[in-house]
Design a protein around this motif. Structure first.
Motif, PDB file in Angstrom:
ATOM      1  N   PRO A  88     -27.748  84.447  32.288  1.00  0.00           N
ATOM      2  CA  PRO A  88     -28.944  84.358  33.120  1.00  0.00           C
ATOM      3  C   PRO A  88     -29.608  82.994  32.999  1.00  0.00           C
ATOM      4  O   PRO A  88     -29.435  82.278  32.010  1.00  0.00           O
ATOM      5  CB  PRO A  88     -29.850  85.457  32.547  1.00  0.00           C
ATOM      6  CG  PRO A  88     -29.382  85.644  31.145  1.00  0.00           C
ATOM      7  CD  PRO A  88     -27.906  85.386  31.166  1.00  0.00           C
ATOM      8  N   VAL A  89     -30.363  82.633  34.014  1.00  0.00           N
ATOM      9  CA  VAL A  89     -31.151  81.400  33.978  1.00  0.00           C
ATOM     10  C   VAL A  89     -32.344  81.618  33.065  1.00  0.00           C
ATOM     11  O   VAL A  89     -33.045  82.641  33.163  1.00  0.00           O
ATOM     12  CB  VAL A  89     -31.638  81.028  35.390  1.00  0.00           C
ATOM     13  CG1 VAL A  89     -32.567  79.818  35.335  1.00  0.00           C
ATOM     14  CG2 VAL A  89     -30.450  80.752  36.304  1.00  0.00           C
ATOM     15  N   ILE A  90     -32.589  80.683  32.149  1.00  0.00           N
ATOM     16  CA  ILE A  90     -33.749  80.770  31.267  1.00  0.00           C
ATOM     17  C   ILE A  90     -34.865  79.911  31.854  1.00  0.00           C
ATOM     18  O   ILE A  90     -34.687  78.711  32.099  1.00  0.00           O
ATOM     19  CB  ILE A  90     -33.403  80.310  29.846  1.00  0.00           C
ATOM     20  CG1 ILE A  90     -32.293  81.189  29.262  1.00  0.00           C
ATOM     21  CG2 ILE A  90     -34.650  80.365  28.952  1.00  0.00           C
ATOM     22  CD1 ILE A  90     -31.811  80.743  27.896  1.00  0.00           C
ATOM     23  N   LEU A  92     -26.811  89.299  24.753  1.00  0.00           N
ATOM     24  CA  LEU A  92     -26.764  90.723  25.096  1.00  0.00           C
ATOM     25  C   LEU A  92     -27.021  90.959  26.577  1.00  0.00           C
ATOM     26  O   LEU A  92     -26.460  91.883  27.189  1.00  0.00           O
ATOM     27  CB  LEU A  92     -27.802  91.494  24.272  1.00  0.00           C
ATOM     28  CG  LEU A  92     -27.502  91.708  22.787  1.00  0.00           C
ATOM     29  CD1 LEU A  92     -28.704  92.346  22.101  1.00  0.00           C
ATOM     30  CD2 LEU A  92     -26.271  92.583  22.609  1.00  0.00           C
ATOM     31  N   LEU A  93     -27.864  90.143  27.172  1.00  0.00           N
ATOM     32  CA  LEU A  93     -28.239  90.335  28.572  1.00  0.00           C
ATOM     33  C   LEU A  93     -27.179  89.832  29.546  1.00  0.00           C
ATOM     34  O   LEU A  93     -27.060  90.355  30.657  1.00  0.00           O
ATOM     35  CB  LEU A  93     -29.563  89.617  28.850  1.00  0.00           C
ATOM     36  CG  LEU A  93     -30.787  90.152  28.106  1.00  0.00           C
ATOM     37  CD1 LEU A  93     -31.985  89.241  28.340  1.00  0.00           C
ATOM     38  CD2 LEU A  93     -31.115  91.574  28.537  1.00  0.00           C
ATOM     39  N   ALA A  94     -26.419  88.833  29.140  1.00  0.00           N
ATOM     40  CA  ALA A  94     -25.475  88.186  30.059  1.00  0.00           C
ATOM     41  C   ALA A  94     -24.496  89.158  30.719  1.00  0.00           C
ATOM     42  O   ALA A  94     -24.301  89.111  31.941  1.00  0.00           O
ATOM     43  CB  ALA A  94     -24.732  87.071  29.330  1.00  0.00           C
ATOM     44  N   PRO A  95     -23.885  90.082  29.976  1.00  0.00           N
ATOM     45  CA  PRO A  95     -22.907  90.979  30.633  1.00  0.00           C
ATOM     46  C   PRO A  95     -23.539  91.963  31.612  1.00  0.00           C
ATOM     47  O   PRO A  95     -22.814  92.581  32.408  1.00  0.00           O
ATOM     48  CB  PRO A  95     -22.284  91.736  29.448  1.00  0.00           C
ATOM     49  CG  PRO A  95     -22.615  90.949  28.235  1.00  0.00           C
ATOM     50  CD  PRO A  95     -23.923  90.291  28.525  1.00  0.00           C
ATOM     51  N   LEU A  96     -24.857  92.112  31.567  1.00  0.00           N
ATOM     52  CA  LEU A  96     -25.521  93.103  32.420  1.00  0.00           C
ATOM     53  C   LEU A  96     -25.931  92.526  33.779  1.00  0.00           C
ATOM     54  O   LEU A  96     -26.458  93.254  34.613  1.00  0.00           O
ATOM     55  CB  LEU A  96     -26.763  93.654  31.704  1.00  0.00           C
ATOM     56  CG  LEU A  96     -26.514  94.340  30.357  1.00  0.00           C
ATOM     57  CD1 LEU A  96     -27.819  94.893  29.803  1.00  0.00           C
ATOM     58  CD2 LEU A  96     -25.485  95.449  30.492  1.00  0.00           C
ATOM     59  N   GLY A  97     -25.711  91.247  33.977  1.00  0.00           N
ATOM     60  CA  GLY A  97     -26.056  90.664  35.266  1.00  0.00           C
ATOM     61  C   GLY A  97     -27.535  90.387  35.453  1.00  0.00           C
ATOM     62  O   GLY A  97     -28.039  90.405  36.585  1.00  0.00           O
ATOM     63  N   VAL A  98     -28.241  90.135  34.353  1.00  0.00           N
ATOM     64  CA  VAL A  98     -29.659  89.745  34.453  1.00  0.00           C
ATOM     65  C   VAL A  98     -29.748  88.396  35.148  1.00  0.00           C
ATOM     66  O   VAL A  98     -28.977  87.475  34.869  1.00  0.00           O
ATOM     67  CB  VAL A  98     -30.296  89.690  33.053  1.00  0.00           C
ATOM     68  CG1 VAL A  98     -31.673  89.044  33.098  1.00  0.00           C
ATOM     69  CG2 VAL A  98     -30.378  91.085  32.465  1.00  0.00           C
ATOM     70  N   ASP A  99     -30.677  88.276  36.065  1.00  0.00           N
ATOM     71  CA  ASP A  99     -30.782  87.045  36.858  1.00  0.00           C
ATOM     72  C   ASP A  99     -31.619  85.974  36.179  1.00  0.00           C
ATOM     73  O   ASP A  99     -31.258  84.794  36.198  1.00  0.00           O
ATOM     74  CB  ASP A  99     -31.377  87.383  38.230  1.00  0.00           C
ATOM     75  CG  ASP A  99     -30.485  88.332  39.007  1.00  0.00           C
ATOM     76  OD1 ASP A  99     -29.571  87.845  39.692  1.00  0.00           O
ATOM     77  OD2 ASP A  99     -30.672  89.562  38.897  1.00  0.00           O
ATOM     78  N   ILE A 100     -32.750  86.374  35.594  1.00  0.00           N
ATOM     79  CA  ILE A 100     -33.675  85.414  35.001  1.00  0.00           C
ATOM     80  C   ILE A 100     -34.178  85.951  33.663  1.00  0.00           C
ATOM     81  O   ILE A 100     -34.558  87.115  33.564  1.00  0.00           O
ATOM     82  CB  ILE A 100     -34.889  85.152  35.922  1.00  0.00           C
ATOM     83  CG1 ILE A 100     -34.435  84.521  37.244  1.00  0.00           C
ATOM     84  CG2 ILE A 100     -35.926  84.264  35.240  1.00  0.00           C
ATOM     85  CD1 ILE A 100     -35.540  84.453  38.293  1.00  0.00           C
ATOM     86  N   VAL A 101     -34.186  85.106  32.658  1.00  0.00           N
ATOM     87  CA  VAL A 101     -34.902  85.385  31.419  1.00  0.00           C
ATOM     88  C   VAL A 101     -36.163  84.532  31.445  1.00  0.00           C
ATOM     89  O   VAL A 101     -36.101  83.303  31.492  1.00  0.00           O
ATOM     90  CB  VAL A 101     -34.053  85.061  30.174  1.00  0.00           C
ATOM     91  CG1 VAL A 101     -34.912  85.109  28.917  1.00  0.00           C
ATOM     92  CG2 VAL A 101     -32.895  86.040  30.052  1.00  0.00           C
ATOM     93  N   TRP A 102     -37.294  85.208  31.430  1.00  0.00           N
ATOM     94  CA  TRP A 102     -38.594  84.535  31.471  1.00  0.00           C
ATOM     95  C   TRP A 102     -39.084  84.418  30.028  1.00  0.00           C
ATOM     96  O   TRP A 102     -39.460  85.413  29.407  1.00  0.00           O
ATOM     97  CB  TRP A 102     -39.557  85.322  32.344  1.00  0.00           C
ATOM     98  CG  TRP A 102     -41.017  84.962  32.338  1.00  0.00           C
ATOM     99  CD1 TRP A 102     -42.050  85.844  32.335  1.00  0.00           C
ATOM    100  CD2 TRP A 102     -41.600  83.663  32.393  1.00  0.00           C
ATOM    101  NE1 TRP A 102     -43.251  85.177  32.364  1.00  0.00           N
ATOM    102  CE2 TRP A 102     -43.006  83.829  32.404  1.00  0.00           C
ATOM    103  CE3 TRP A 102     -41.075  82.360  32.426  1.00  0.00           C
ATOM    104  CZ2 TRP A 102     -43.893  82.750  32.444  1.00  0.00           C
ATOM    105  CZ3 TRP A 102     -41.951  81.289  32.460  1.00  0.00           C
ATOM    106  CH2 TRP A 102     -43.328  81.478  32.480  1.00  0.00           C
ATOM    107  N   ALA A 103     -39.027  83.190  29.496  1.00  0.00           N
ATOM    108  CA  ALA A 103     -39.293  82.962  28.077  1.00  0.00           C
ATOM    109  C   ALA A 103     -40.313  81.850  27.882  1.00  0.00           C
ATOM    110  O   ALA A 103     -39.983  80.746  27.423  1.00  0.00           O
ATOM    111  CB  ALA A 103     -37.997  82.640  27.346  1.00  0.00           C
ATOM    112  N   PRO A 104     -41.573  82.112  28.228  1.00  0.00           N
ATOM    113  CA  PRO A 104     -42.606  81.089  28.057  1.00  0.00           C
ATOM    114  C   PRO A 104     -43.005  80.946  26.594  1.00  0.00           C
ATOM    115  O   PRO A 104     -42.777  81.856  25.782  1.00  0.00           O
ATOM    116  CB  PRO A 104     -43.774  81.649  28.873  1.00  0.00           C
ATOM    117  CG  PRO A 104     -43.618  83.129  28.739  1.00  0.00           C
ATOM    118  CD  PRO A 104     -42.123  83.381  28.729  1.00  0.00           C
ATOM    119  N   ASP A 105     -43.612  79.809  26.244  1.00  0.00           N
ATOM    120  CA  ASP A 105     -44.214  79.708  24.921  1.00  0.00           C
ATOM    121  C   ASP A 105     -45.672  80.151  25.007  1.00  0.00           C
ATOM    122  O   ASP A 105     -46.184  80.469  26.095  1.00  0.00           O
ATOM    123  CB  ASP A 105     -44.074  78.293  24.349  1.00  0.00           C
ATOM    124  CG  ASP A 105     -44.774  77.221  25.171  1.00  0.00           C
ATOM    125  OD1 ASP A 105     -45.703  77.553  25.952  1.00  0.00           O
ATOM    126  OD2 ASP A 105     -44.422  76.040  25.030  1.00  0.00           O
TER     127      ASP A 105
END
Length: 283
Positions: A3-5, A83-96
């Protein structure tokens, strides 16, 4: 596919606009990381509903009333993304923290009623922090639906309440509790259990299940709860925050089982606090 971070609100909104221009809907799975199969089941539910999926990973400091608990919370973004990559998650939203709470931030979302008692009594300010950060996440992602586990049932009730009260246009989806083979509810905190604590931990679900059966059979609620509390301490739990029967709809306390209900418990094994709940079924 990885997924895109995304780490800024501006980029997140730009990507969401792009998804919408392509005709997609958006499903949000808010997390604090340290992902396990329970979190992954929420992703799968969002995918099954046909959404493009955003998973947020943000350890929210405003919902921790104990700074030591915040410091101990497990963090491993790389493992979570794997863990998320194989599930086809599009975006990981990871702000500080600075992106989520910019300088001068001074707004709090506070929910009365369902936030009172249970975890609300023993974790002052916790649900204000939850309500505030989830409001922000829903607005940042502009989600069509957001997915939460029912293990944190009081949290789910708080979220449903403010989404309704504030007219936020999102569907809140509560998903079943996932358990280990021995019944322990999956939780990011479980990794902090000692070897002995991990062996003891399933007693929480067993005690709740037995108490639910006894209440369903017509036994006195007060006596059943007292017996369940005693069994937890005898099993090795060091202290009990609460063990209560509450109405399923508004979480009001129940001295008698006369409407749809759940049993709620929070108990300590050393310095690890575990929570769980079970449905009490009518006869």
């Amino acid at each position: 596919m990885k997924p895109v971070i995304v780490r800024t609100i501006d980029e997140l909104r730009e990507r969401v606009r792009g998804l919408r221009k392509q005709g997609h809907t958006v499903g949000l799975v808010p997390t604090m990381g340290a992902l396990h199969a329970g979190h992954l089941s929420l992703v799968q539910a969002a995918k099954a509903d046909g959404h493009k999926v955003i998973v947020s990973i943000f350890v929210n400091p405003t919902q921790f009333n104990d700074p030591k608990d915040l410091d101990k919370y497990p963090r491993d973004e790389a493992a979570d993304v794997a863990l998320l990559a194989p599930l086809g998650v599009d975006i990981v939203w990871a702000p500080d923290v600075d992106e989520m709470y910019a300088d001068g931030f001074s707004t709090t979302v506070s929910v009365s009623g369902v936030s009172e008692g249970l975890c609300g009594a023993t974790r002052p300010g916790h649900f204000d922090g939850v309500a505030t950060v989830v409001t922000k996440l829903l607005l940042q992602a502009q989600a069509d639906a957001a997915y939460f586990g029912q293990k944190d049932f009081q949290q789910l009730a708080v979220i449903n309440r403010f989404v309704t009260d504030l007219n936020i246009p999102v569907e809140i989806v509560g998903c079943p509790i996932l358990r280990e083979d021995d019944g322990l509810a999956m939780s990011s905190r479980n990794v902090r259990l000692s070897e002995t604590g991990r062996k003891t931990a399933p007693a929480l679900f067993l005690a709740l299940s037995k108490a639910a059966e006894d209440i369903e059979s017509g036994n006195d609620v007060t006596r059943v709860l007292a017996h369940a509390s005693k069994s937890l301490l005898e099993a090795g739990f060091t202290s009990i925050d609460y063990l209560e029967l509450r109405a399923s709809d508004n979480l009001s306390p129940m001295a008698q089982f006369d409407r749809p209900a759940r049993l709620f418990a929070a108990a300590f094994l050393g310095d690890v606090r575990l929570i769980d709940n079970v449905v009490v079924k009518g006869r």
